[in-house]
Design an enzyme around this catalytic site. Structure first.
Site, PDB file in Angstrom:
ATOM      1  N   VAL A  81       0.860  -1.178   0.000  1.00  0.00           N
ATOM      2  CA  VAL A  81       0.000   0.000   0.000  1.00  0.00           C
ATOM      3  C   VAL A  81       0.900   1.233   0.000  1.00  0.00           C
ATOM      4  O   VAL A  81       1.827   1.342   0.789  1.00  0.00           O
ATOM      5  CB  VAL A  81      -0.938  -0.003   1.234  1.00  0.00           C
ATOM      6  N   GLY A 126       4.471   4.061   3.071  1.00  0.00           N
ATOM      7  CA  GLY A 126       3.986   2.836   2.451  1.00  0.00           C
ATOM      8  C   GLY A 126       4.093   1.674   3.424  1.00  0.00           C
ATOM      9  O   GLY A 126       4.710   1.807   4.486  1.00  0.00           O
ATOM     10  N   LYS A 127       3.469   0.591   3.107  1.00  0.00           N
ATOM     11  CA  LYS A 127       3.607  -0.631   3.911  1.00  0.00           C
ATOM     12  C   LYS A 127       3.183  -1.818   3.065  1.00  0.00           C
ATOM     13  O   LYS A 127       2.317  -1.680   2.201  1.00  0.00           O
ATOM     14  CB  LYS A 127       2.705  -0.552   5.155  1.00  0.00           C
ATOM     15  N   GLY A 128       3.778  -2.952   3.341  1.00  0.00           N
ATOM     16  CA  GLY A 128       3.398  -4.135   2.573  1.00  0.00           C
ATOM     17  C   GLY A 128       3.640  -5.385   3.373  1.00  0.00           C
ATOM     18  O   GLY A 128       4.018  -5.331   4.545  1.00  0.00           O
ATOM     19  N   ASP A 167       9.874  -5.224   9.099  1.00  0.00           N
ATOM     20  CA  ASP A 167       8.782  -4.950  10.040  1.00  0.00           C
ATOM     21  C   ASP A 167       8.541  -6.268  10.782  1.00  0.00           C
ATOM     22  O   ASP A 167       9.418  -7.143  10.793  1.00  0.00           O
ATOM     23  CB  ASP A 167       7.539  -4.466   9.267  1.00  0.00           C
TER      24      ASP A 167
END
Ligand code: GLU
Length: 441
Positions: A81, A126-128, A167
């Site tokens: 995202v 962002g992050k995924g 993460d």
């Protein structure tokens, strides 16, 4: 946990790597939106900027096959995202967890936007991640999952476009696999110039000194600043850390060097306590060998309900999101909550803590050490430089103290809680950029 409304169900007949849910965490995107709304009201945020920030720019879902050690093929669901890039390339971690879903990614990506803006780092958010339990897989399987996911992301990531990092459930090894895969997708002559496609790499692979402990170090900088402000002595105080992964263990080790005593901790397997103190160095060794804090011989096993009711000075959630709900907020007996994890506190639980006179140092302020040193790693790679540990640590400390002071001033001047003040500093930078640049066309 039920799949989020915006999360498409798995195609029938395809075995997705999903474990049964243990803990209903609620909807994280709703929580992030509530926080944004509170801050937007407090500072009169421009409504068009508010509308832009309420949803991410891009939401990507990829289903991809991976061959298991058994020879069987299994489907995995991956996410990336991209929340906002007005201040710089999208930036944020890759999470491997069986409960991951699109709404979680959306919230985590938004918090990266605010975290970077708060610290004036020229990155967006962002992050995924991939929805599966990494503990259930061998190292060769983890490598194949990571490489196939990176390949599937393809040009949706890039060293000046979107830069992943570790993460929950990922580490420097994961980043090195991602880097190597990406380097092999681009042409030979470009290979070395794309090393900064990910941060949080091992030092050998071009990572930065100090990145591994950076988030914990940053948590401790915030605690030190808070303590100085309140004339509170850290030497001799007690603290509790929930979660003993990268953030929890480094925070505990660094804080104990200042004379504070760890009296309880816990992880996905359970909780332990010892009022005489737990040695975080020895506990780290134990976790390295066994994979959990449970079974550590100098700690007594306790129930989750009792864990949150233990008396201490500082409580540090450093596990997963939404762990502090109303019952936990009522039970906590501490002076300060410092969010090592992203989004550990429900908004209504935070109101209870604040009404009880307990300060809450929010995630975007307290756990930014990781992305700050990620930025230093990215800069070193871009300039072909190598900074020594002392230089990284000095820069991190200076940046964290400067921002902490700015937020503190706002809490006093406008009588705001720490989260709302942190949001205000971040949103002000984003708002200025939008108002100056306008909307295309
Ligand atoms: N995953 C970390 C965070 O939530 C670090 C992100 C990064 O270094 O880009 O802040």
């Amino acid at each position: 946990m039920p799949q989020s409304a915006s999360d498409p169900p798995a195609a029938p007949g395809i075995a997705h790597a999903v474990a049964p849910s243990l803990h209903d965490r609620g909807n994280l995107h709703t929580v992030a939106t509530q926080q944004l709304d509170k801050a937007a009201r407090a500072m009169n945020l421009d409504t068009s900027v508010r509308a832009i920030l309420s949803q991410p720019k891009n939401e990507l879902i990829i289903n991809f096959p991976v061959r298991m050690d058994s020879g069987e093929q299994r489907m995995f669901k991956g996410y990336r995202v991209q929340h906002n890039n007005i201040l710089g390339p999208y930036k944020g971690g890759i999470r491997y967890h069986e409960e991951s879903n699109l709404d979680e990614m959306k919230a985590l990506a938004a918090w990266m936007t605010y975290k970077c803006a708060l610290y004036d780092i020229p990155f967006g958010g962002g992050k995924g991640g991939v929805k599966f339990n990494p503990r259930e897989h061998s190292k060769p399987e983890l490598e194949r999952i990571t490489r196939r996911f990176t390949h599937a992301l393809g040009s949706n990531i890039g060293p000046e476009w979107d830069i992943p990092a570790p993460d929950v459930g990922t580490n420097s090894q994961t980043m090195v696999w991602m880097m190597d895969t990406y380097m092999n997708i681009v042409g030979m002559a470009e290979k070395n110039s794309v090393r900064r496609i990910v941060t949080g790499k091992s030092v050998t692979a071009g990572g930065s000194h100090g990145r591994e402990a950076a988030t914990g170090q940053g948590v401790v900088h915030c605690i030190t600043e808070w303590a100085q402000d309140k004339r509170f002595r850290l030497d001799g105080c007690s603290f509790i850390v929930q979660g003993f992964g990268n953030v929890g263990s480094n925070t505990a080790r660094i804080l104990s060097k200042l004379g504070a005593t760890l009296v309880a901790t816990g992880d996905y397997k359970g909780y332990i306590a010892n009022p005489e103190g737990i040695n975080p160095h020895k506990l780290t060794e134990h976790v390295g060998k066994t994979g959990s804090v449970m079974g550590y011989k100098h700690g007594r096993a306790i129930a989750r309900e009792d864990f949150f009711g233990l008396e201490c000075d500082i409580f540090i959630p450093a596990a997963l999101e939404l762990e502090i709900g109303l019952p936990e907020a009522k039970a906590l007996r501490c002076k300060l909550v410092v969010e090592g994890a992203n989004g550990p506190t429900f908004p209504e639980a935070e109101e209870v803590l604040l009404s009880r006179g307990i300060d809450v140092l929010p995630d975007i302020l307290a756990n930014a050490g990781g992305v700050i040193v990620s930025y230093y790693e990215w800069l070193q790679n871009k300039r072909s430089e190598r900074w020594d540990l002392e230089e990284v640590e000095t820069r991190l400390e200076r940046r964290m103290k400067r921002t902490f002071a700015q937020v503190r001033e706002l809490t006093i001047e406008k009588k705001l809680d720490w989260r709302t003040a942190s949001y205000e500093v971040a949103l002000d930078r984003i708002q200025k950029a939008y108002l100056e640049r306008g909307i295309f066309p």
